[in-house]
Scaffold this motif. Structure first.
Motif, mmCIF file in Angstrom:
data_model
loop_
_atom_site.group_PDB
_atom_site.id
_atom_site.type_symbol
_atom_site.label_atom_id
_atom_site.label_comp_id
_atom_site.label_asym_id
_atom_site.label_seq_id
_atom_site.Cartn_x
_atom_site.Cartn_y
_atom_site.Cartn_z
ATOM 1 N N PRO A 286 -1.131 3.122 8.288
ATOM 2 C CA PRO A 286 -0.239 2.926 7.138
ATOM 3 C C PRO A 286 -0.657 3.694 5.882
ATOM 4 O O PRO A 286 0.188 4.027 5.070
ATOM 5 N N ASP B 28 -2.244 7.392 -5.526
ATOM 6 C CA ASP B 28 -3.684 7.239 -5.322
ATOM 7 C C ASP B 28 -4.242 6.167 -6.242
ATOM 8 O O ASP B 28 -4.106 6.274 -7.452
ATOM 9 N N PHE C 49 -0.263 11.119 0.073
ATOM 10 C CA PHE C 49 0.556 9.919 -0.178
ATOM 11 C C PHE C 49 1.919 10.233 -0.785
ATOM 12 O O PHE C 49 2.550 9.367 -1.369
ATOM 13 N N ILE D 90 0.824 -1.210 0.000
ATOM 14 C CA ILE D 90 0.000 0.000 0.000
ATOM 15 C C ILE D 90 0.857 1.258 0.000
ATOM 16 O O ILE D 90 0.362 2.361 0.217
ATOM 17 N N GLU E 266 -7.078 2.819 -0.822
ATOM 18 C CA GLU E 266 -6.822 4.110 -1.467
ATOM 19 C C GLU E 266 -5.412 4.256 -2.009
ATOM 20 O O GLU E 266 -5.157 5.022 -2.903
ATOM 21 N N ARG E 267 -4.504 3.565 -1.386
ATOM 22 C CA ARG E 267 -3.097 3.917 -1.608
ATOM 23 C C ARG E 267 -2.325 2.732 -2.171
ATOM 24 O O ARG E 267 -2.558 1.597 -1.791
ATOM 25 N N CYS F 265 3.039 2.382 2.122
ATOM 26 C CA CYS F 265 2.993 3.135 3.372
ATOM 27 C C CYS F 265 4.367 3.569 3.851
ATOM 28 O O CYS F 265 4.488 4.369 4.767
ATOM 29 N N GLU F 266 5.411 3.000 3.273
ATOM 30 C CA GLU F 266 6.785 3.390 3.606
ATOM 31 C C GLU F 266 7.242 2.901 4.978
ATOM 32 O O GLU F 266 8.288 3.332 5.454
ATOM 33 N N LEU F 267 6.460 2.042 5.621
ATOM 34 C CA LEU F 267 6.912 1.603 6.942
ATOM 35 C C LEU F 267 8.186 0.773 6.823
ATOM 36 O O LEU F 267 9.039 0.790 7.706
ATOM 37 N N GLU G 97 7.356 5.698 -2.933
ATOM 38 C CA GLU G 97 6.483 6.851 -3.103
ATOM 39 C C GLU G 97 5.074 6.330 -3.300
ATOM 40 O O GLU G 97 4.855 5.482 -4.160
ATOM 41 N N GLY G 98 4.164 6.826 -2.507
ATOM 42 C CA GLY G 98 2.788 6.372 -2.610
ATOM 43 C C GLY G 98 2.056 7.016 -3.763
ATOM 44 O O GLY G 98 2.507 8.001 -4.328
#
Ligand code: SF4
Ligand code: SF4
Ligand code: SF4
Ligand code: FES
Lengths: 210, 832
Positions: B110, A75, B239, A55, A86-87, A57-59, A72-73
């Motif tokens: 997240p 949409d 995002f 997704i 969404e992501r 999220c970059e975690l 990089e996220g």
């Protein structure tokens, strides 16, 4: 020192080794198979319908002590959907010149998107090629999977994917490990083999390898 | 207040066993904060009135039966407060509140933009329970809904702290969002028919239902910044990054003369978001949406990255090396300066760069033909007031900085003329509103009508037909009364320059009433350019060109021979354009000017075409660069260090945000050209410019303000009206290019006409009305407004209404009106 007994002692060591198990391997002709939980290169897994689990999220990037991951996220839209929700990760890169294979990113991943395969053959002849992108990292499409972007096939909303995952755990069966890592040996010169792992398609190692 | 008096006003209380003095009326949470005790909170915000909405800040107060909210509890003598640090009761209460807040929170950190910098995340970790006892289904809402094209609302994440609604109501005065519905369905939302029994669209998206009112406030971005969870997010940053990716640098906004302090966050050489900086003296903690979201122009695809020169063989621009381009510019200017070179700098320069232009014009080009005013500078016509604005600026503005935001806030009364604060200087508007809302400031506006912005200031209106302001300032009793209280302020906008006698009347009024006067320009670089001498009659530091001692002072500072500095006041922007168009100039040096902003864009373009040699220092391709002989790319604000001078005259210095950029400042490019012309300009490094400016002796001479008589108001005939016009904050300005979602929140362009005119034209609200001159026409939907008879208002540069380009006139001119679209069938002035 008694030279005679001394040299016998020495030859004795050599001789004794002839009956021990060899530690050298016949690499690269038959690469050894690592332990099942060996930390090899990463895989970005898919949902059973082919949508990406990542997704964006970059975690993982956050957890990485070596700063090897860049995300990089983006949409998701109804027209262009890469993951449920969404992501999604518009850009995903792991830099293997930096990665120390610690696996902290795997632990950080909230969707179990990021896992590690057993693949260790990561040498490349340029640094650029060691930056793996989504193209190299995404798990291959298994039967029944469809190349995103496409709509959610397993439910109405992203919640169905996550909540439903308990009864449908087989999300990335077969992709948790690189498909080739189960073949005890494999032929790097086989063009068919390259097709399944395009990112490693490099110079053929040796003619007529076993 | 003296120290003694202060002490009488303090109380002593104990927080966590430590005795502390606090002012009477102070909130417990603030006192604790001062002591370094962090009480968790969501709804509390130092600039908003206490609300006690979230209950996260509960503390134990001895003698109280239940824990109390420390953000609404004021201190009292002998109070004993125990926070979560020393009281298990407080800790348990806070953990309980947090558990309740999280019951309906989706925990989708997240995918949430706030993740990593979220007060809810942080405080759940610091003062929440480790696990939740809630296993039931959570309340669900449609995931984010667009409450404007720029702002998204995710109601599942909201903790109903009401910071956003309180900001919108208390600070901005734009009550577009509010709490809706009841009980567990209570939510933040915009006004939509579904909530009031009407037919909604049902899918939660705003703007589709007929009665939906989107969150189109100029200050909506602040709610995104202060929302303590990720419920409000901005489309542009959505995002794009996590806080740990971002490099944050303090900077200054380059858009308007408010001078907001900002924080720019960049990742990989690209600014991804900007936040309001915290500067209590200027913007407090707010900024406007233009400053927050208008930064994509710097990464637009038409950015010029290499110098361009016009190839003599093909006549086309081609890329060139820096050395070739600089030589071409220098040689061209060497020839051109024999016949004279005009310099147009535009209002977007930093103080340092403006100084470089001013010095370059005087020392290298030997001319005073320099003007920063890229806008109409006078009413079209009579020569009497040609230098009125320049004289006014020299007399009453340049080098003066004695009126500040704080003075405006504490003034008893403010008279505003030629300025629409909300559209033209939004932070000044917020300050005015702060004081007006408190009831200490009475605002009087001399304007054609009471705009929304003035309504929010509860302003009294002195209705003015454009062109009549000078007479009103001189004779209207309401105007004089508004400035009768000591400490009153008179705020004049740059638009007053187009009213004959307007600025003279303002200066005279200030002198007569003792009110303090401030000139509020629109662009960030205007005031700095004025003070550094980018004006035909002024040298740096507000020194009059015609004053020999001022020239002598400057000759010493610049190490040039006395007597070499040109002594005759130069041509202003209109005269430079006219001279160039008439073939009287050998060349033009143009930095960051859009010909569309000038009084007559067609003539300006003609001038650019006609001038034999044109050098353009620009960021992006423009109407100037396509006509230039040499184009030299310069750095945008984020890629250079510099200083803007805000309307107060306060210096707002900033350092380079994107340090890897190799783009050069205007000052550095000019220095390089000067070096090829055997002059050492010494403007290449902002630090040395700052030193040079700082070392200049203060200017002593100050000319008398102009005394131009008020002009007559235009007399429109039948089906015609006097034009009133100003820029809307979000319009077609070059620095807003590329920010489409931001443009979506702009106020819709309308043509405003009075009732009577509407009756004559037989139109009602929303019907198309066409305004035309000999040049062209503008057609917009009508908005019937309480305007003086025979006045029509148009936005200056909004979609469908480029007044200067399409009509070729400015405020005060007469335009003809007709109902409907322009076309052969509709003869001029014809009824529908
Ligand atoms: S395995 Fe460790 S070093 Fe490699 S990407 Fe993951 S967190 Fe970073
Ligand atoms: S949207 Fe944010 S600021 Fe507004 S009430 Fe909800 S949590 Fe508070
Ligand atoms: S008010 Fe002006 S200076 Fe402040 S953010 Fe807006 S445009 Fe920038
Ligand atoms: S911070 Fe005190 S009730 Fe919200």
């Amino acid at each position: 020192m008694n030279t005679l007994t001394g040299s016998f002692k020495g030859f004795g060591v050599t001789f004794a080794h002839m009956f021990r198990k060899v530690v050298t391997t016949d690499y690269p002709f038959s690469p050894p198979k690592p332990a099942p939980r060996y930390h090899g290169r990463h895989i970005l897994n898919r949902h059973p319908d082919g949508l990406e689990k990542c997704i964006g999220c970059e975690l993982c990037a956050w957890a990485c002590p070596a700063d090897a991951i860049y995300v990089e996220g983006g949409d998701n839209t109804d027209e262009q959907r890469f993951s449920p929700g969404e992501r999604y990760a518009k850009i995903y890169q792991i830099n293997y010149t930096r990665c120390i294979f610690c696996g902290l990113c795997i632990e950080a991943c909230p969707t179990r998107s990021l896992t590690m395969s057993n693949e260790y053959e990561l040498a490349r002849d340029s640094r650029q090629d060691l930056i793996f992108t989504k193209k190299e990292l995404l798990a291959p499409l298994l039967p029944g999977m469809e190349q995103p972007p496409h709509p959610m096939r397993l439910g109405e909303t992203d919640k169905d994917y996550y909540i439903g995952a308990l009864t449908n755990p087989g999300t990335s069966a077969g992709a948790e490990r690189a498909p080739w890592s189960d073949q005890g040996t494999h032929d790097a010169s086989d063009p068919a083999d390259h097709a399944s792992r395009p990112e490693t398609a490099g110079p053929v190692r040796k003619e007529g390898a076993a | 207040m003296t120290d003694v008096a202060k002490r009488a006003d303090t109380v002593t209380l104990t927080i966590d066993g430590v005795e502390v003095q606090a002012e009477k009326g102070e909130l417990v949470i603030r006192v604790a904060e001062r002591m370094g005790i962090a009480i968790p909170r969501f709804c509390d915000h130092p600039l908003l009135a206490p609300a006690g909405a979230c209950r996260q800040c509960l503390v134990e107060v001895e003698g109280q039966r239940k824990p109390v909210a420390s953000c609404t509890q004021t201190v009292a003598e002998g109070m004993v407060v125990k926070t979560q640090l020393s009281s298990p009761v407080a800790a348990k209460a806070q953990a309980g509140v947090m558990e309740l807040l999280l019951i309906n929170h989706p925990l989708d950190c997240p995918t949430c933009d706030k993740g990593g910098e979220c007060p809810l995340q942080n405080q759940a970790m610091s003062t929440g329970r480790a696990d939740s006892r809630f296993h039931e289904q959570k309340r669900e809402y449609e995931k984010p809904i667009h409450i404007s094209s720029q702002v998204l609302l995710d109601r599942e994440r909201c903790v109903l702290c009401q910071r956003c609604t309180r900001f919108s109501e208390e600070i901005a005065g734009d009550k577009f969002i509010d709490l809706m519905d009841r009980s567990s369905g209570e939510q933040i939302n915009v006004y939509r028919d579904d909530f009031f029994g009407g037919e909604g669209t049902g899918d939660g998206q705003v703007g589709e239902g007929a009665g939906d009112v989107p969150f189109n406030s100029y200050f909506s971005g602040n709610t995104v910044q202060i929302c303590p969870v990720g419920a409000l997010t901005g489309e542009q940053y959505r995002f794009r990054a996590r806080p740990f990716d971002l490099v944050s640098s303090p900077t200054t906004c380059e858009h308007c003369a408010a001078g907001c302090s900002m924080r720019a966050d960049h990742r990989r050489g690209k600014v991804l978001r900007r936040l309001a900086g915290d500067d209590p003296a200027v913007n407090e903690e707010w900024n406007c949406d233009k400053g927050r979201w208008g930064f994509r122009y710097a990464t637009a695809t038409d950015r010029i990255t290499a110098p361009l020169v016009r190839d003599p063989r093909t006549g086309q621009l081609r890329e060139a090396s820096w050395s070739e381009a600089l030589v071409a510019a220098a040689e061209g200017l060497r020839t051109a300066r024999q016949r004279g070179v005009g310099v147009l700098t535009g209002g977007r320069l930093t103080v340092e760069d403006a100084y470089a232009y001013a010095k370059f014009a005087r020392v290298v080009l030997g001319t005073n033909d320099i003007d920063f005013r890229a806008r109409p500078v006078r009413a079209s016509g009579s020569p009497a007031e040609i230098t009125e604005e320049a004289d006014f600026l020299a007399a009453a503005v340049a080098g003066i900085s004695d009126l500040t935001y704080a003075d405006v806030e504490s003034a008893p009364s403010a008279l505003i003329v030629g300025l629409e604060p909300e559209e033209e200087c939004p932070i000044l508007f917020l300050r005015l509103r702060k004081a007006a809302r408190r009831g200490t400031l009475a605002v009087t506006a001399v304007a054609p009508y009471l705009s929304r912005g003035f309504e929010k200031l509860a302003a009294a209106l002195v209705p003015a037909v454009p062109g009549d302001e000078a007479r009103l300032l001189g004779t209207d009793p309401a105007v004089a009364a508004a400035l009768s209280a000591p400490g009153s302020v008179l705020l004049v906008g740059e638009r007053l320059a187009t009213v004959p006698g307007g600025l003279s009347a303002a200066a005279a009024l200030a002198a007569r009433t003792g009110a303090r006067l401030a000139w509020v320009p629109r662009r960030a670089g205007d005031r700095g350019a004025l003070d550094t001498g980018c004006l035909p009659n002024l040298l740096p530091g507000g020194r009059p060109v015609s004053d020999p001692s001022a020239r002598a002072e400057l000759s010493i500072a610049w190490a040039v021979e006395t007597g070499t500095l040109p002594s005759k006041p130069g041509r202003d922007v209109d005269q430079i354009i006219a001279a160039a168009a008439g073939g009287a100039l050998g060349g033009l040096l143009v930095g960051a000017v859009d010909p569309g902003d000038l009084a007559d864009p067609a003539l300006a373009e003609q001038a650019l075409d006609a001038v034999p040699f044109l050098v353009s220092l620009e960021l992006r391709k423009s109407a100037v660069t396509e006509r230039a002989d040499v184009v030299l790319p310069v750095a945008p604000a984020v890629e250079k260090a510099g200083t803007y001078m805000d309307w107060e005259g306060r210096l707002r210095s900033f350092e380079t945000v994107l340090r890897d950029s190799t783009a050069m400042t205007d000052g550095r490019v000019l220095e390089a050209i000067a070096a090829l012309l055997e002059v050492s300009l010494n403007t290449g490094d902002v630090r040395s410019v700052r030193r040079e400016l700082g070392a200049m002796p203060a200017s002593s001479a100050r000319p008398e303000p102009p005394a131009v008589a008020a002009g007559a108001v235009a007399e429109p005939g039948e089906h015609a009206a006097v034009l009133a016009t100003w820029h809307q904050l979000l319009d077609l300005g070059t620095l807003l290019d590329g920010d489409e979602v931001l443009a979506g929140t702009a106020r819709p362009p309308v043509v405003r006409i009075g009732k009577e005119l509407a009756g004559q034209l037989r139109v009602t609200d929303g019907d198309p009305v066409t305004a035309r001159t000999g040049r062209g026409s503008v057609t917009l939907p009508a908005a019937i407004t309480d305007l003086p008879r025979q006045v029509v208002w148009l936005p200056t540069n909004s979609p469908g209404s480029a007044v200067r380009r399409d009509l070729g006139v400015t405020a005060g001119a007469v335009v003809r009106l007709s109902a409907g679209l322009p076309g052969p069938i509709l003869a001029e002035g014809a009824d529908r």
